[in-house]
Motif scaffolding. Structure first.
Motif, PDB file in Angstrom:
ATOM      1  N   GLN A  24       0.830  -1.204   0.000  1.00 17.26           N
ATOM      2  CA  GLN A  24       0.000   0.000   0.000  1.00 17.26           C
ATOM      3  C   GLN A  24       0.866   1.257   0.000  1.00 17.26           C
ATOM      4  O   GLN A  24       0.569   2.228  -0.696  1.00 17.26           O
ATOM      5  N   TYR A  25       1.932   1.228   0.785  1.00 17.93           N
ATOM      6  CA  TYR A  25       2.844   2.370   0.853  1.00 17.93           C
ATOM      7  C   TYR A  25       3.469   2.634  -0.514  1.00 17.93           C
ATOM      8  O   TYR A  25       3.503   3.779  -0.978  1.00 17.93           O
ATOM      9  N   LEU A  26       3.932   1.596  -1.173  1.00 18.90           N
ATOM     10  CA  LEU A  26       4.547   1.752  -2.484  1.00 18.90           C
ATOM     11  C   LEU A  26       3.540   2.279  -3.501  1.00 18.90           C
ATOM     12  O   LEU A  26       3.860   3.169  -4.301  1.00 18.90           O
ATOM     13  N   THR A  27       2.331   1.777  -3.470  1.00 15.11           N
ATOM     14  CA  THR A  27       1.297   2.246  -4.394  1.00 15.11           C
ATOM     15  C   THR A  27       1.007   3.721  -4.163  1.00 15.11           C
ATOM     16  O   THR A  27       0.927   4.507  -5.111  1.00 15.11           O
ATOM     17  N   ARG A  28       0.886   4.119  -2.903  1.00  9.04           N
ATOM     18  CA  ARG A  28       0.647   5.547  -2.595  1.00  9.04           C
ATOM     19  C   ARG A  28       1.801   6.417  -3.059  1.00  9.04           C
ATOM     20  O   ARG A  28       1.597   7.515  -3.563  1.00  9.04           O
ATOM     21  N   LEU A  29       3.013   5.932  -2.884  1.00  7.96           N
ATOM     22  CA  LEU A  29       4.190   6.669  -3.321  1.00  7.96           C
ATOM     23  C   LEU A  29       4.184   6.843  -4.836  1.00  7.96           C
ATOM     24  O   LEU A  29       4.437   7.945  -5.350  1.00  7.96           O
ATOM     25  N   ARG A  30       3.844   5.795  -5.558  1.00  7.44           N
ATOM     26  CA  ARG A  30       3.793   5.874  -7.013  1.00  7.44           C
ATOM     27  C   ARG A  30       2.680   6.806  -7.489  1.00  7.44           C
ATOM     28  O   ARG A  30       2.868   7.583  -8.435  1.00  7.44           O
ATOM     29  N   VAL A  31       1.533   6.774  -6.826  1.00  7.40           N
ATOM     30  CA  VAL A  31       0.436   7.685  -7.169  1.00  7.40           C
ATOM     31  C   VAL A  31       0.856   9.128  -6.894  1.00  7.40           C
ATOM     32  O   VAL A  31       0.577  10.032  -7.694  1.00  7.40           O
ATOM     33  N   LYS A  36       2.593  14.587  -9.088  1.00  7.17           N
ATOM     34  CA  LYS A  36       3.600  15.608  -9.385  1.00  7.17           C
ATOM     35  C   LYS A  36       3.808  15.749 -10.889  1.00  7.17           C
ATOM     36  O   LYS A  36       3.926  16.863 -11.413  1.00  7.17           O
ATOM     37  N   LEU A  37       3.841  14.621 -11.596  1.00  5.76           N
ATOM     38  CA  LEU A  37       4.022  14.667 -13.047  1.00  5.76           C
ATOM     39  C   LEU A  37       2.821  15.299 -13.746  1.00  5.76           C
ATOM     40  O   LEU A  37       2.980  15.971 -14.768  1.00  5.76           O
ATOM     41  N   LEU A  38       1.626  15.100 -13.227  1.00  4.17           N
ATOM     42  CA  LEU A  38       0.434  15.723 -13.816  1.00  4.17           C
ATOM     43  C   LEU A  38       0.542  17.242 -13.794  1.00  4.17           C
ATOM     44  O   LEU A  38       0.100  17.917 -14.718  1.00  4.17           O
ATOM     45  N   CYS A  39       1.141  17.766 -12.731  1.00  2.89           N
ATOM     46  CA  CYS A  39       1.251  19.215 -12.565  1.00  2.89           C
ATOM     47  C   CYS A  39       2.458  19.804 -13.288  1.00  2.89           C
ATOM     48  O   CYS A  39       2.451  20.979 -13.638  1.00  2.89           O
ATOM     49  N   SER A  40       3.486  19.004 -13.471  1.00  4.93           N
ATOM     50  CA  SER A  40       4.746  19.561 -13.971  1.00  4.93           C
ATOM     51  C   SER A  40       5.109  19.145 -15.390  1.00  4.93           C
ATOM     52  O   SER A  40       6.173  19.508 -15.876  1.00  4.93           O
ATOM     53  N   SER A  41       4.244  18.391 -16.046  1.00  2.00           N
ATOM     54  CA  SER A  41       4.579  17.930 -17.396  1.00  2.00           C
ATOM     55  C   SER A  41       3.341  17.924 -18.274  1.00  2.00           C
ATOM     56  O   SER A  41       2.222  18.068 -17.800  1.00  2.00           O
ATOM     57  N   GLN A  42       3.588  17.730 -19.543  1.00  2.00           N
ATOM     58  CA  GLN A  42       2.505  17.602 -20.514  1.00  2.00           C
ATOM     59  C   GLN A  42       2.301  16.140 -20.930  1.00  2.00           C
ATOM     60  O   GLN A  42       1.604  15.858 -21.899  1.00  2.00           O
ATOM     61  N   MET A  43       2.923  15.226 -20.174  1.00  2.00           N
ATOM     62  CA  MET A  43       2.792  13.802 -20.503  1.00  2.00           C
ATOM     63  C   MET A  43       1.336  13.371 -20.434  1.00  2.00           C
ATOM     64  O   MET A  43       0.573  13.904 -19.630  1.00  2.00           O
ATOM     65  N   SER A  44       1.004  12.397 -21.254  1.00  2.00           N
ATOM     66  CA  SER A  44      -0.344  11.831 -21.196  1.00  2.00           C
ATOM     67  C   SER A  44      -0.499  11.057 -19.889  1.00  2.00           C
ATOM     68  O   SER A  44       0.494  10.657 -19.264  1.00  2.00           O
ATOM     69  N   ILE A  45      -1.726  10.839 -19.504  1.00  2.00           N
ATOM     70  CA  ILE A  45      -1.997  10.079 -18.285  1.00  2.00           C
ATOM     71  C   ILE A  45      -1.471   8.656 -18.432  1.00  2.00           C
ATOM     72  O   ILE A  45      -0.906   8.103 -17.494  1.00  2.00           O
ATOM     73  N   GLN A  46      -1.581   8.097 -19.619  1.00  2.00           N
ATOM     74  CA  GLN A  46      -1.058   6.751 -19.848  1.00  2.00           C
ATOM     75  C   GLN A  46       0.461   6.730 -19.676  1.00  2.00           C
ATOM     76  O   GLN A  46       1.007   5.820 -19.047  1.00  2.00           O
ATOM     77  N   GLU A  47       1.155   7.731 -20.201  1.00  2.00           N
ATOM     78  CA  GLU A  47       2.606   7.782 -20.063  1.00  2.00           C
ATOM     79  C   GLU A  47       3.005   7.944 -18.593  1.00  2.00           C
ATOM     80  O   GLU A  47       3.949   7.318 -18.120  1.00  2.00           O
ATOM     81  N   ILE A  48       2.275   8.777 -17.868  1.00  2.00           N
ATOM     82  CA  ILE A  48       2.546   8.956 -16.437  1.00  2.00           C
ATOM     83  C   ILE A  48       2.338   7.635 -15.700  1.00  2.00           C
ATOM     84  O   ILE A  48       3.147   7.257 -14.853  1.00  2.00           O
ATOM     85  N   ALA A  49       1.259   6.938 -16.017  1.00  2.00           N
ATOM     86  CA  ALA A  49       1.000   5.645 -15.375  1.00  2.00           C
ATOM     87  C   ALA A  49       2.165   4.693 -15.606  1.00  2.00           C
ATOM     88  O   ALA A  49       2.649   4.050 -14.665  1.00  2.00           O
ATOM     89  N   TYR A  68      -7.127  10.779  -4.077  1.00  2.00           N
ATOM     90  CA  TYR A  68      -7.370  12.222  -4.205  1.00  2.00           C
ATOM     91  C   TYR A  68      -8.811  12.608  -4.517  1.00  2.00           C
ATOM     92  O   TYR A  68      -9.121  13.791  -4.598  1.00  2.00           O
ATOM     93  N   GLY A  69      -9.691  11.641  -4.712  1.00  2.00           N
ATOM     94  CA  GLY A  69     -11.101  11.940  -4.929  1.00  2.00           C
ATOM     95  C   GLY A  69     -11.445  12.433  -6.315  1.00  2.00           C
ATOM     96  O   GLY A  69     -12.579  12.817  -6.577  1.00  2.00           O
ATOM     97  N   LYS A  70     -10.461  12.448  -7.208  1.00  2.00           N
ATOM     98  CA  LYS A  70     -10.667  12.875  -8.592  1.00  2.00           C
ATOM     99  C   LYS A  70      -9.843  11.972  -9.489  1.00  2.00           C
ATOM    100  O   LYS A  70      -8.833  11.414  -9.061  1.00  2.00           O
ATOM    101  N   THR A  71     -10.265  11.877 -10.746  1.00  2.00           N
ATOM    102  CA  THR A  71      -9.440  11.167 -11.708  1.00  2.00           C
ATOM    103  C   THR A  71      -8.227  12.042 -12.034  1.00  2.00           C
ATOM    104  O   THR A  71      -8.259  13.259 -11.801  1.00  2.00           O
ATOM    105  N   PRO A  72      -7.166  11.463 -12.579  1.00  4.15           N
ATOM    106  CA  PRO A  72      -6.022  12.289 -12.962  1.00  4.15           C
ATOM    107  C   PRO A  72      -6.410  13.411 -13.938  1.00  4.15           C
ATOM    108  O   PRO A  72      -5.917  14.535 -13.835  1.00  4.15           O
ATOM    109  N   LYS A  73      -7.295  13.116 -14.861  1.00  2.00           N
ATOM    110  CA  LYS A  73      -7.738  14.132 -15.829  1.00  2.00           C
ATOM    111  C   LYS A  73      -8.456  15.279 -15.122  1.00  2.00           C
ATOM    112  O   LYS A  73      -8.196  16.459 -15.398  1.00  2.00           O
ATOM    113  N   GLN A  74      -9.342  14.963 -14.196  1.00  4.27           N
ATOM    114  CA  GLN A  74     -10.046  16.000 -13.427  1.00  4.27           C
ATOM    115  C   GLN A  74      -9.058  16.813 -12.587  1.00  4.27           C
ATOM    116  O   GLN A  74      -9.168  18.033 -12.502  1.00  4.27           O
ATOM    117  N   TYR A  75      -8.104  16.119 -11.977  1.00  4.69           N
ATOM    118  CA  TYR A  75      -7.113  16.796 -11.141  1.00  4.69           C
ATOM    119  C   TYR A  75      -6.281  17.766 -11.970  1.00  4.69           C
ATOM    120  O   TYR A  75      -6.083  18.908 -11.581  1.00  4.69           O
TER     121      TYR A  75
END
Length: 86
Positions: A24-31, A36-49, A68-75
């Motif tokens: 669970q800790y590792l999954t949270r860390l990866r999320v 951070k990548l969603l906010c700092s890059s133009q990468m697609s959500i698939q590429e970030i995943a 976070y209560g939202k999808t990556p796209k919503q965020y």
């Protein structure tokens, strides 16, 4: 054999220390890295995943929404709108 080094008890000890299993800790860390990548890059959500170790974009989206209560796209959309308003 060291009691804390044994797989079962070590996991119990780690869970007590951080409040979740090592997986669970590792999954949270990866999320969190994905956030951070969603906010700092133009990468697609698939590429970030993929870059954060999720082999399936839907699995990333599911865990992101749980955290976070939202999808990556919503965020990402919310973050863009907030930057525009600032």
């Amino acid at each position: 054999r060291d009691v804390l080094g044994s797989r079962g008890l070590g996991d119990v000890y780690k869970r007590q220390q951080i409040g979740m299993s090592p997986r669970q800790y590792l999954t949270r860390l990866r999320v969190s890295m994905g956030k951070k990548l969603l906010c700092s890059s133009q990468m697609s959500i698939q590429e970030i995943a993929m870059r954060t170790g999720f082999g399936d974009v839907n699995y990333f989206i599911q865990h992101f929404k749980a955290c976070y209560g939202k999808t990556p796209k919503q965020y990402r959309k919310t973050m863009i709108e907030e930057k525009i308003l600032d």
